[in-house]
Design an enzyme around this catalytic site. Structure first.
Site, PDB file in Angstrom:
ATOM      1  N   CYS A  32      64.930  53.792  78.011  1.00 42.79           N
ATOM      2  CA  CYS A  32      66.384  53.924  78.216  1.00 42.79           C
ATOM      3  C   CYS A  32      66.742  54.745  79.449  1.00 42.79           C
ATOM      4  CB  CYS A  32      67.037  54.531  76.982  1.00 42.79           C
ATOM      5  SG  CYS A  32      66.966  53.451  75.552  1.00 42.79           S
ATOM      6  N   HIS A  70      73.924  58.009  78.838  1.00 37.51           N
ATOM      7  CA  HIS A  70      73.284  56.878  78.158  1.00 37.51           C
ATOM      8  C   HIS A  70      73.976  56.686  76.811  1.00 37.51           C
ATOM      9  CE1 HIS A  70      70.497  54.146  76.451  1.00 37.51           C
ATOM     10  NE2 HIS A  70      69.927  55.011  75.636  1.00 37.51           N
ATOM     11  N   ASN A  99      73.797  49.992  72.181  1.00 36.84           N
ATOM     12  CA  ASN A  99      72.831  50.535  73.136  1.00 36.84           C
ATOM     13  C   ASN A  99      72.157  49.362  73.862  1.00 36.84           C
ATOM     14  OD1 ASN A  99      70.694  51.693  74.480  1.00 36.84           O
ATOM     15  ND2 ASN A  99      69.946  52.888  72.749  1.00 36.84           N
TER      16      ASN A  99
HETATM   17  O1  UT7 Z   1      68.188  54.984  73.314  1.00 43.46           O
HETATM   18  C1  UT7 Z   1      66.885  55.453  73.109  1.00 43.46           C
HETATM   19  C2  UT7 Z   1      66.820  56.698  72.328  1.00 43.46           C
HETATM   20  N1  UT7 Z   1      67.283  56.485  70.987  1.00 43.46           N
HETATM   21  C3  UT7 Z   1      68.153  57.322  70.443  1.00 43.46           C
HETATM   22  O2  UT7 Z   1      68.638  58.234  71.078  1.00 43.46           O
HETATM   23  C4  UT7 Z   1      68.490  57.128  68.975  1.00 43.46           C
HETATM   24  C5  UT7 Z   1      68.463  58.452  68.262  1.00 43.46           C
HETATM   25  N2  UT7 Z   1      68.678  58.318  66.835  1.00 43.46           N
HETATM   26  C6  UT7 Z   1      69.874  57.998  66.276  1.00 43.46           C
HETATM   27  O3  UT7 Z   1      70.807  57.647  66.974  1.00 43.46           O
HETATM   28  C7  UT7 Z   1      70.033  58.118  64.781  1.00 43.46           C
HETATM   29  O4  UT7 Z   1      68.924  58.798  64.250  1.00 43.46           O
HETATM   30  C8  UT7 Z   1      70.194  56.752  64.031  1.00 43.46           C
HETATM   31  C9  UT7 Z   1      71.559  56.145  64.354  1.00 43.46           C
HETATM   32  C10 UT7 Z   1      69.092  55.794  64.432  1.00 43.46           C
HETATM   33  C11 UT7 Z   1      70.144  56.978  62.532  1.00 43.46           C
HETATM   34  O5  UT7 Z   1      71.113  57.934  62.135  1.00 43.46           O
HETATM   35  P1  UT7 Z   1      70.713  59.188  61.225  1.00 43.46           P
HETATM   36  O6  UT7 Z   1      71.946  59.928  60.972  1.00 43.46           O
HETATM   37  O7  UT7 Z   1      69.606  59.917  61.939  1.00 43.46           O
HETATM   38  O8  UT7 Z   1      70.200  58.513  59.914  1.00 43.46           O
HETATM   39  P2  UT7 Z   1      68.790  58.663  59.186  1.00 43.46           P
HETATM   40  O9  UT7 Z   1      67.741  57.918  59.935  1.00 43.46           O
HETATM   41  O10 UT7 Z   1      68.570  60.109  58.890  1.00 43.46           O
HETATM   42  O11 UT7 Z   1      69.077  57.928  57.818  1.00 43.46           O
HETATM   43  C12 UT7 Z   1      70.007  58.455  56.856  1.00 43.46           C
HETATM   44  C13 UT7 Z   1      70.105  57.467  55.713  1.00 43.46           C
HETATM   45  C14 UT7 Z   1      68.746  57.023  55.169  1.00 43.46           C
HETATM   46  O12 UT7 Z   1      68.871  56.841  53.762  1.00 43.46           O
HETATM   47  P3  UT7 Z   1      68.351  57.983  52.747  1.00 43.46           P
HETATM   48  O13 UT7 Z   1      66.894  58.152  53.051  1.00 43.46           O
HETATM   49  O14 UT7 Z   1      69.168  59.200  53.088  1.00 43.46           O
HETATM   50  O15 UT7 Z   1      68.658  57.401  51.413  1.00 43.46           O
HETATM   51  C15 UT7 Z   1      68.547  55.666  55.823  1.00 43.46           C
HETATM   52  O16 UT7 Z   1      67.712  54.832  55.055  1.00 43.46           O
HETATM   53  O17 UT7 Z   1      70.766  56.276  56.162  1.00 43.46           O
HETATM   54  C16 UT7 Z   1      69.948  55.137  55.837  1.00 43.46           C
HETATM   55  N3  UT7 Z   1      70.160  54.122  56.832  1.00 43.46           N
HETATM   56  C17 UT7 Z   1      71.203  53.245  56.778  1.00 43.46           C
HETATM   57  N4  UT7 Z   1      72.179  53.082  55.863  1.00 43.46           N
HETATM   58  C18 UT7 Z   1      73.087  52.107  56.107  1.00 43.46           C
HETATM   59  C19 UT7 Z   1      69.455  53.880  57.965  1.00 43.46           C
HETATM   60  N5  UT7 Z   1      70.000  52.851  58.638  1.00 43.46           N
HETATM   61  C20 UT7 Z   1      71.075  52.447  57.924  1.00 43.46           C
HETATM   62  C21 UT7 Z   1      72.049  51.428  58.104  1.00 43.46           C
HETATM   63  N6  UT7 Z   1      73.030  51.302  57.186  1.00 43.46           N
HETATM   64  N7  UT7 Z   1      72.055  50.612  59.172  1.00 43.46           N
END
Ligand code: UT7
Length: 332
Positions: free
Chosen positions: A116, A256, A286
């Site tokens: 990215c 970004h 993204n």
């Molecule tokens: O561009 C390159 C670099 N990339 C980035 O900068 C991305 C960085 N990361 C992020 O933007 C975030 O971590 C995400 C948007 C990918 C995820 O958000 P988060 O707040 O970190 O969520 P999480 O991974 O901690 O997941 C929280 C919960 C989980 O459920 P449990 O374990 O709490 O029951 C996930 O399974 O949300 C769940 N989850 C979803 N729920 C509904 C994960 N994806 C989804 C989804 N819809 N699409």
């Protein structure tokens, strides 16, 4: 003698017509519009449809857009840098194909892979070519067809990414506007957290790698989030400090577009108000190498000669960086 500054003198952009909305994703995977909006800021993303349609289709549309808007010719460019993680083909550099299509007979080109942060690395590289005095016109292109490497059964990645592409032309500035400084960083500590495991030399494609879905993007969101928040904000603040810039004399943050929460954290660390932050993640998601040039494309009509812009990016690898430039032209 002072080195010439490399100014952005033209912008082009393209996003495909097809809109994949959060509402449609709700019917494909276990997710909600509310989750995606609050966790990422994304409402919809664009998808390039059609067999045999690769990145170069979007690049040529972006370059046509640039030529139509500015009347600039591109058949006399010296170099073409295509920053991408989704070239048309793994071998046969996409930049060479583009050089052929625009008829730039004496140009050289290469594809640049820095996840990215690729466009930021490309902009810094192109600017250095111009500053050397050896080259007069360099095209820096950033774009990705992320839909070609995303698993639409994986809700942790498929809600985030979209397709799109932008391009800038760099030329020497007679007025001293252009790229003034940049900070580029890389650290392989990120490899396990964000990758495509198979398809490279370590794990060439086999029936097994396909069955295991190892040709798609894998991301440990939380781990990447933590590194992104800290590092993107730090390099943005560092480049301001070492160039004696402050929140008042920075006109724009060009971040970004990975997650609205990361963008907000970066702006906060810089002390920059929301109205100075370029934002289009809600419409495109993204687009990886496309995010920064597409921000410029969307905000071009608001940019004035002499405006101070700070770019900041973070991506897989890990790679990250920031860049400081002053804008070279008034809105047309
Ligand atoms: O561009 C390159 C670099 N990339 C980035 O900068 C991305 C960085 N990361 C992020 O933007 C975030 O971590 C995400 C948007 C990918 C995820 O958000 P988060 O707040 O970190 O969520 P999480 O991974 O901690 O997941 C929280 C919960 C989980 O459920 P449990 O374990 O709490 O029951 C996930 O399974 O949300 C769940 N989850 C979803 N729920 C509904 C994960 N994806 C989804 C989804 N819809 N699409």
């Amino acid at each position: 003698m002072n080195k010439p500054k490399a100014a952005i003198t033209a912008i082009g952009g393209h996003v495909p017509d097809f809109r994949l909305t959060n509402k449609v994703l709700e019917t494909m995977i276990d997710t909600t519009d509310e989750w995606i909006t609050t966790r990422t800021g994304i409402k919809e993303r664009r998808i390039l449809k059609g067999e045999g349609q690769g990145l170069s289709v979007m690049i040529m549309a972006a370059l046509d857009n640039m030529r139509e808007k500015t009347g600039k010719r591109l058949d006399d460019v010296d170099a073409v840098i295509v920053s991408t993680v989704t070239p048309d083909m793994p071998v046969a550099t996409t930049s060479a194909y583009i050089i052929n299509k625009i008829g730039a007979k004496s140009a050289f080109g290469f594809d640049l892979q820095a996840a990215c942060s690729g466009f930021l690395y490309g902009l810094a590289t192109g600017a250095t070519y111009i500053e050397s005095g050896r080259f007069k016109k360099v095209l820096v292109i950033g774009g990705d067809k992320m839909s070609s490497i995303i698993d639409y059964t994986d809700r942790t990645t498929c809600v985030i990414f979209g397709d799109g592409c932008g391009a800038v032309l760099l030329e020497p500035s007679e007025e001293g506007h252009g790229v003034h400084d940049f900070i580029l960083r890389s650290d392989g500590i990120g490899r396990p957290h964000l990758n495509i495991k198979a398809g490279g030399s370590m794990y060439p494609p086999t029936e097994q790698t396909v069955a295991n879905r190892e040709h798609f993007v894998y991301q440990e969101g939380q781990a990447v989030f933590k590194f992104a928040v800290t590092n993107m904000a730090e390099v943005a603040a560092e480049i301001m400090e070492r160039n004696q810039l402050n929140a008042d004399n920075v006109n724009w943050l060009v971040p970004h577009q990975a997650n609205k929460r990361i963008i907000d954290a970066t702006a906060k660390k810089m002390g920059v108000d929301d109205n100075k932050v370029m934002l289009n993640i809600q419409r495109y998601g993204n687009t990886t190498n496309g995010t920064l040039p597409l921000c410029l494309w969307d905000y071009e009509s608001q940019l004035k000669k002499g405006d101070t812009l700070i770019f900041a990016a973070f991506g897989g690898g890990f790679t990250w960086g920031s860049l400081y430039l002053t804008w070279a032209y008034d809105p047309k």
